[in-house]
Scaffold this motif. Structure first.
Motif, PDB file in Angstrom:
ATOM      1  N   ILE A  43      38.074  40.339  32.118  1.00  0.00           N
ATOM      2  CA  ILE A  43      38.738  39.033  32.033  1.00  0.00           C
ATOM      3  C   ILE A  43      40.213  39.145  32.435  1.00  0.00           C
ATOM      4  O   ILE A  43      40.738  38.319  33.187  1.00  0.00           O
ATOM      5  N   LEU A  44      40.886  40.195  31.936  1.00  0.00           N
ATOM      6  CA  LEU A  44      42.312  40.374  32.239  1.00  0.00           C
ATOM      7  C   LEU A  44      42.540  40.609  33.728  1.00  0.00           C
ATOM      8  O   LEU A  44      43.478  40.057  34.316  1.00  0.00           O
ATOM      9  N   ILE A  45      41.684  41.418  34.343  1.00  0.00           N
ATOM     10  CA  ILE A  45      41.828  41.690  35.775  1.00  0.00           C
ATOM     11  C   ILE A  45      41.645  40.406  36.573  1.00  0.00           C
ATOM     12  O   ILE A  45      42.377  40.138  37.530  1.00  0.00           O
ATOM     13  N   SER A  46      40.666  39.590  36.177  1.00  0.00           N
ATOM     14  CA  SER A  46      40.446  38.312  36.866  1.00  0.00           C
ATOM     15  C   SER A  46      41.678  37.421  36.757  1.00  0.00           C
ATOM     16  O   SER A  46      42.081  36.778  37.738  1.00  0.00           O
ATOM     17  N   ALA A  47      42.270  37.381  35.560  1.00  0.00           N
ATOM     18  CA  ALA A  47      43.453  36.528  35.351  1.00  0.00           C
ATOM     19  C   ALA A  47      44.653  37.045  36.141  1.00  0.00           C
ATOM     20  O   ALA A  47      45.373  36.268  36.778  1.00  0.00           O
TER      21      ALA A  47
END
Length: 228
Positions: A43-47
């Protein structure tokens, strides 16, 4: 000089390729098999990646550096958890038994915050329509439920029937859409001469005419010619 309108395109492609490499470094897992830490990293990488894609005033490096940091942190924690049971339990938790001898443990169910609908849906997807047939079930650390059926509900196996099953030789993919996989050909114990003979037998002049060719050590083949 790259036209201004193409800058977002190239930035997006670069980040896309970089994220693919990053996830390859994290290992091969399906989404349903991800642990909590892996899911958070995803999720963090996507954001983080979406910010430099949308805002051209932010340098591309400002998106790459946080992604590298997150991947390094995930790999570091993965290595540590491999050598520490306590850390592994802290990060991933432990399996929670929810069914024993066909009886649901209501306290355990509340602990994992699952409803009866969740349990029965998973049972049905596993082709189990009678709760009494479940001898044991537990919620794994990735959130999936694993089941052990009672002996009388288990499907018959060669071991139960006391018979010797035939040895099965797995099929290997040799040619896919005209491309040859030499390592698979070697695994089947065949060589280029055998391959040429097989193609000639199927009236094929070159690999480009083959859509699919599978074979095993016994010489059984699955062959499909490309459609014109």
């Amino acid at each position: 000089m790259i036209p201004f309108m193409l800058v977002p395109f190239f930035r997006t492609i670069l980040l896309y390729l970089f994220i693919i490499v990053a996830f390859r470094l994290m290992g091969k897992r399906q989404v349903a098999e991800m642990q909590a830490t892996e899911f958070v990293i995803t999720i963090l990488i996507s954001a983080v990646a979406s910010v430099p894609m949308q805002d051209l005033n932010i340098p591309l490096l400002h998106g790459i550096v946080p992604i590298v940091t997150l991947i390094c942190a995930e790999i570091f924690l993965s290595v540590l958890s491999m050598h520490s049971i306590k850390l592994r339990k802290l990060l991933s938790g432990t399996p929670v038994p929810i069914i024993c001898n066909g009886v649901i443990d209501q306290t355990a169910l509340r602990k994992v915050r699952m409803t009866l609908d969740d349990v029965f849906e998973t049972l049905r997807l596993s082709q189990i329509f009678d709760l009494r047939k479940v001898e044991f079930a537990q919620v794994e650390t990735n959130g999936q439920i694993s089941f052990l059926l009672s002996p009388e509900a288990e499907p018959a196996t060669p071991e139960v029937l006391s018979i010797q099953p035939p040895v099965r030789d797995p099929m290997e993919l040799l040619i896919s859409d005209g491309s040859l996989f030499p390592q698979n050909l070697q695994r089947t114990g065949h060589d280029q001469q055998w391959l040429q003979q097989t193609l000639q037998h199927n009236q094929v002049a070159s690999l480009r005419e083959v859509f699919l060719l599978c074979a095993n050590r016994a010489g059984d083949i699955i062959f499909y010619r490309k459609e014109q």
